[in-house]
Design an enzyme around this catalytic site. Structure first.
Site, PDB file in Angstrom:
ATOM      1  N   ASN A 146       0.839  -1.193   0.038  1.00 22.24           N
ATOM      2  CA  ASN A 146       0.025  -0.049  -0.089  1.00 22.24           C
ATOM      3  C   ASN A 146       1.053   1.115   0.072  1.00 22.24           C
ATOM      4  O   ASN A 146       1.431   1.527   1.140  1.00 22.24           O
ATOM      5  CB  ASN A 146      -0.962   0.160   1.200  1.00 22.24           C
ATOM      6  CG  ASN A 146      -1.684   1.251   1.489  1.00 22.24           C
ATOM      7  OD1 ASN A 146      -2.001   1.943   0.511  1.00 22.24           O
ATOM      8  ND2 ASN A 146      -2.361   1.551   2.672  1.00 22.24           N
ATOM      9  N   LYS A 192       0.077   4.210  -0.293  1.00 24.05           N
ATOM     10  CA  LYS A 192      -0.719   5.185   0.102  1.00 24.05           C
ATOM     11  C   LYS A 192      -0.502   6.649  -0.491  1.00 24.05           C
ATOM     12  O   LYS A 192      -0.272   6.441  -1.976  1.00 24.05           O
ATOM     13  CB  LYS A 192      -0.180   5.713   1.688  1.00 24.05           C
ATOM     14  CG  LYS A 192      -0.389   4.325   2.506  1.00 24.05           C
ATOM     15  CD  LYS A 192      -0.142   4.741   4.011  1.00 24.05           C
ATOM     16  CE  LYS A 192       0.008   3.286   4.870  1.00 24.05           C
ATOM     17  NZ  LYS A 192       0.033   3.733   6.270  1.00 24.05           N
ATOM     18  N   HIS A 197      -9.564   0.780   4.658  1.00 27.65           N
ATOM     19  CA  HIS A 197      -8.329   1.183   5.589  1.00 27.65           C
ATOM     20  C   HIS A 197      -8.527   1.854   6.510  1.00 27.65           C
ATOM     21  O   HIS A 197      -9.496   2.766   6.529  1.00 27.65           O
ATOM     22  CB  HIS A 197      -7.115   1.759   4.394  1.00 27.65           C
ATOM     23  CG  HIS A 197      -5.780   1.826   4.998  1.00 27.65           C
ATOM     24  ND1 HIS A 197      -5.509   2.610   6.055  1.00 27.65           N
ATOM     25  CD2 HIS A 197      -4.828   0.758   4.826  1.00 27.65           C
ATOM     26  CE1 HIS A 197      -4.148   2.424   6.410  1.00 27.65           C
ATOM     27  NE2 HIS A 197      -3.871   1.221   5.713  1.00 27.65           N
ATOM     28  N   GLU A 207      -7.066   4.664   7.719  1.00 28.12           N
ATOM     29  CA  GLU A 207      -6.739   5.847   7.314  1.00 28.12           C
ATOM     30  C   GLU A 207      -8.225   6.569   6.823  1.00 28.12           C
ATOM     31  O   GLU A 207      -8.581   7.544   7.019  1.00 28.12           O
ATOM     32  CB  GLU A 207      -5.668   6.262   6.603  1.00 28.12           C
ATOM     33  CG  GLU A 207      -4.351   5.867   7.357  1.00 28.12           C
ATOM     34  CD  GLU A 207      -3.128   5.460   6.634  1.00 28.12           C
ATOM     35  OE1 GLU A 207      -3.203   5.484   5.558  1.00 28.12           O
ATOM     36  OE2 GLU A 207      -2.508   4.808   7.190  1.00 28.12           O
ATOM     37  N   GLU A 231      -5.693  -5.294  10.390  1.00 30.49           N
ATOM     38  CA  GLU A 231      -4.768  -4.444  10.578  1.00 30.49           C
ATOM     39  C   GLU A 231      -5.040  -3.547  12.082  1.00 30.49           C
ATOM     40  O   GLU A 231      -5.936  -2.814  11.839  1.00 30.49           O
ATOM     41  CB  GLU A 231      -4.647  -3.347   9.528  1.00 30.49           C
ATOM     42  CG  GLU A 231      -4.256  -3.736   8.194  1.00 30.49           C
ATOM     43  CD  GLU A 231      -3.785  -2.679   7.375  1.00 30.49           C
ATOM     44  OE1 GLU A 231      -2.495  -3.123   6.690  1.00 30.49           O
ATOM     45  OE2 GLU A 231      -4.311  -1.606   6.955  1.00 30.49           O
ATOM     46  N   GLY A 264       2.092   2.172  10.681  1.00 30.45           N
ATOM     47  CA  GLY A 264       3.202   3.159  10.641  1.00 30.45           C
ATOM     48  C   GLY A 264       3.670   3.680  12.005  1.00 30.45           C
ATOM     49  O   GLY A 264       4.181   4.516  12.236  1.00 30.45           O
ATOM     50  N   SER A 311       3.092  -2.199  10.395  1.00 31.26           N
ATOM     51  CA  SER A 311       4.612  -2.310  10.699  1.00 31.26           C
ATOM     52  C   SER A 311       5.406  -3.629  10.567  1.00 31.26           C
ATOM     53  O   SER A 311       6.309  -3.917  11.093  1.00 31.26           O
ATOM     54  CB  SER A 311       5.068  -1.682  12.081  1.00 31.26           C
ATOM     55  OG  SER A 311       4.513  -0.394  12.324  1.00 31.26           O
TER      56      SER A 311
HETATM   57  C1  PEP Z   1      -1.004   0.053   5.961  1.00 35.55           C
HETATM   58  O1  PEP Z   1      -1.225   1.118   5.767  1.00 35.55           O
HETATM   59  O2  PEP Z   1      -1.679  -0.747   5.447  1.00 35.55           O
HETATM   60  C2  PEP Z   1       0.277  -0.524   6.783  1.00 35.55           C
HETATM   61  C3  PEP Z   1       0.240  -1.624   7.307  1.00 35.55           C
HETATM   62  O3  PEP Z   1       1.237   0.468   7.070  1.00 35.55           O
HETATM   63  P1  PEP Z   1       2.523   0.419   7.890  1.00 35.55           P
HETATM   64  O4  PEP Z   1       3.037  -1.085   6.992  1.00 35.55           O
HETATM   65  O5  PEP Z   1       3.358   1.293   7.364  1.00 35.55           O
HETATM   66  O6  PEP Z   1       2.489  -0.127   9.263  1.00 35.55           O
END
Ligand code: PEP
Length: 254
Positions: free
Chosen positions: A9, A11, A98, A100, A170, A176, A216
């Site tokens: 992703n 973003k 997601h 976000e 997630e 993040g 992460s």
């Molecule tokens: C994500 O945005 O789906 C995600 C898992 O981000 P990160 O790997 O940076 O934590």
């Protein structure tokens, strides 16, 4: 056997040229280094989709996806992008729900259920994200939150349509932040998700559903996470912006 998938992703990162060059690196590395049956999905901003899909054409290992789609088929929604438009670029997946999008754009389970329907009607495979916030976990509400997100976002589908969904667990507190769920914490939730699916659609559908972990994830922790019986891959944010890190995560399944 359910599919193993590692999805990136990006973003809101990568201008047009940067995106093309990152994707080309990923495609080349996957070609040279990946020996397993795992599938790679790169979810880019809309501006890259058509060019990336052209680069991935005929490539059985790599697909392209978007990060959002509107719930309506078409119409007066200035600035929005429809599922049909996304599919017409050659993209095959779309991330929906997601955290976000839920947090900054107020996307609710009810809205997401509509987005899921429109995506499926236009032959896009949703990567449907669910997960609890830190506050919800600390209040011991994580199971209830996940149960509700599944029930309200997905369980209106019939079994055939549900079969096209990829789920991404997630935990919001891990996205993040550099804080990863332990593999035991992630596995516990993945088992729970699979149980909910079995309750709704039966064990066979549950066993065939790909459930990704996201939050992460990096080349160091992917091995432990992906070794869990119910973790079928990852949704990778930050580490998907570096071809070496991303492909090293993909290679966990070699
Ligand atoms: C994500 O945005 O789906 C995600 C898992 O981000 P990160 O790997 O940076 O934590």
């Amino acid at each position: 056997m359910r599919k193993k998938i590692v999805a990136g992703n990006w973003k809101m990162n990568m201008d047009y040229e940067e995106g093309l060059s990152l994707f080309s690196e990923v495609v080349n590395m996957v070609h040279d280094e990946v020996t397993g049956k795992q599938h790679v999905v790169v979810c880019s901003p809309f501006i890259h989709l058509h060019s990336l899909a052209q680069l991935a054409k005929g490539n059985a290992r790599v697909s392209v996806g978007a990060q959002n789609a509107h719930q309506a088929e078409s119409g007066a929604f200035t600035g929005e992008i429809s599922a049909k438009m996304i599919r017409s670029t050659g993209a095959e997946y779309v991330i929906l729900g997601h955290s976000e999008r839920r947090q900054y754009f107020g996307e609710t389970n009810e809205l997401l259920a509509k987005k899921v329907d429109t995506a499926l009607q236009n032959s896009l495979n949703p990567i449907f994200c669910i997960g609890e916030t830190l506050h919800e976990r600390e209040a011991n509400r994580h199971f209830t939150i996940i149960e509700t997100q599944l029930a309200e976002g997905l369980f209106h589908l019939d079994a055939e349509h549900f079969g096209q969904i990829v789920i991404a667990y997630e935990p919001v507190w891990a996205i993040g932040t550099g804080v990863t769920a332990t593999s035991a914490q992630a596995q516990e939730i993945h088992i729970f998700i699979r149980k909910q699916i079995a309750g709704q659609y039966g064990q066979e559908v549950a066993d065939n559903t790909t459930i990704l972990y996201g939050g992460s994830c990096n080349p160091k922790n992917a091995g432990d996470l992906f070794a869990q019986a119910d973790i079928d891959g990852g949704l990778i944010g930050g580490a998907s912006l570096k071809s070496r890190d991303f492909v090293d995560i993909v290679k966990t399944f070699n």
